[in-house]
Design a protein around this motif. Structure first.
Motif, short mmCIF file in Angstrom:
data_model
loop_
_atom_site.label_atom_id
_atom_site.label_comp_id
_atom_site.label_asym_id
_atom_site.label_seq_id
_atom_site.Cartn_x
_atom_site.Cartn_y
_atom_site.Cartn_z
N GLU A 140 0.83 -1.20 0.00
CA GLU A 140 0.00 0.00 0.00
C GLU A 140 0.87 1.25 0.00
O GLU A 140 0.60 2.22 -0.73
CB GLU A 140 -0.92 0.00 1.22
CG GLU A 140 -1.81 1.23 1.31
CD GLU A 140 -2.68 1.23 2.56
OE1 GLU A 140 -3.23 2.30 2.88
OE2 GLU A 140 -2.80 0.17 3.19
N SER B 252 -10.24 -9.63 1.37
CA SER B 252 -9.95 -8.22 1.64
C SER B 252 -11.12 -7.55 2.33
O SER B 252 -10.94 -6.66 3.17
CB SER B 252 -9.64 -7.50 0.33
OG SER B 252 -8.54 -8.08 -0.34
N THR C 188 -6.96 -0.71 2.12
CA THR C 188 -6.05 -0.53 1.01
C THR C 188 -6.62 0.48 0.01
O THR C 188 -7.81 0.81 0.06
CB THR C 188 -5.83 -1.86 0.29
OG1 THR C 188 -7.09 -2.29 -0.28
CG2 THR C 188 -5.32 -2.94 1.25
#
Length: 290
Positions: free
Chosen positions: A77, A140, A272
């Motif tokens: 990231e 995620s 993210t």
């Protein structure tokens, strides 16, 4: 330990094979073996159980994997933020089956149109399974039934669902649980939040469902209800999306049981750029519906 060791560990954990992981990280197998052994020595625990040329995570390895994935994810990231690149790569997303069938198609289509380099991996299942997968780092983010209670998760409410009691077409109107005390029910597995909601509705009124038949899909539930074999609970949007919905009777759950909110959740501290862009599009589309 260093970042390269963590990337190697993640690759071996995901593939279960030194050879496969070596190809993934472009190293020779002997190098991976040495670096993994050094990592285990530094930590003082065995991260893998070695058997028959295969590796599987030990209990300590499972615990370490979530931290290792978070560390490498944060480094990636940071690289993307500094480089200013648009979101790209794999986006592992979980969802309730009803949400995936009814709510997600236009959302995913628009997100893919904006960010062509995103590759979706969509997994469906009950809320309990989705929450565990997010906590383990396998997903995620995920769409689950709220409210959000876990201290390691963040999220936002996204969809409001009206819950419908689905019954055979000639069934008498249903206004409370005692009216269907003992009737058979068709539902997902026990870790499904909608099933727990349905059971709680029965118990709150001093009633009990009859036998609960565990099904794998809403279409299977609907087929059983059409056959006159019992009741089911599902969101109105899901029910109305199925061609045979006119062959059953359906009533909204009464009072405080009627509405459930679907949340998008992710692991705390793991927002993210891709997930940030996804939540922004969700908020944009939600405002357009108001």
């Amino acid at each position: 330990m260093d970042l390269t060791q963590l990337e190697m560990f993640n690759a071996v954990a995901e593939s279960g094979s030194i050879t496969a992981a070596a190809k993934q990280v472009h190293r020779v197998p002997s190098n991976l073996t040495t670096r993994i052994q050094k990592l285990e020595e530094e930590l003082g625990v065995a991260l893998f159980i070695r058997e028959n040329q295969r590796l599987r995570l030990s209990p300590a390895g499972h615990s370490f994997l979530s931290y290792s994935q978070r560390i490498t994810g944060l480094v990636e990231e940071a690289r993307r933020v500094v480089a200013g690149d648009e979101p790209e790569g794999l986006f592992a997303l979980g969802s309730l089956e009803s949400t995936a069938a009814v709510r997600l198609p236009p959302l995913l289509a628009q997100f893919k149109q904006r960010y062509a380099r995103i590759q979706f991996n969509l997994v469906t299942g009950p809320s309990g399974t989705m929450i565990d997968a997010v906590l383990d780092g396998a997903l995620s983010a995920a769409f689950v039934d709220g409210p959000l209670l876990h201290p390691q998760l963040d999220g936002v409410p996204v969809f409001d669902e009206q819950m419908m009691i689905v019954a055979p077409v000639d069934h008498a109107p249903i206004t409370r649980a005692r009216e269907v005390d003992g009737e058979q029910v068709y539902a997902f597995r026990a870790n499904c939040s909608y099933r727990r909601h349905f059971e709680s509705w029965f118990h709150d009124d001093g009633a009990r469902p009859g036998r609960i038949h565990e099904m794998e899909s809403y279409h299977g539930m609907l087929a059983c209800v059409i056959a006159g074999a019992g009741l089911a609970l599902m969101p109105r949007a899901m029910l109305e999306s199925m061609p045979a919905s006119d062959r059953v009777s359906a009533w909204p759950m009464p009072d405080r049981w009627e509405r459930l909110t679907t949340w998008l959740i992710w692991r705390r501290g793991a927002l993210t750029p891709t997930l940030d862009a996804f939540t922004a599009l969700l908020a944009e589309m939600k405002s357009q519906r108001l």
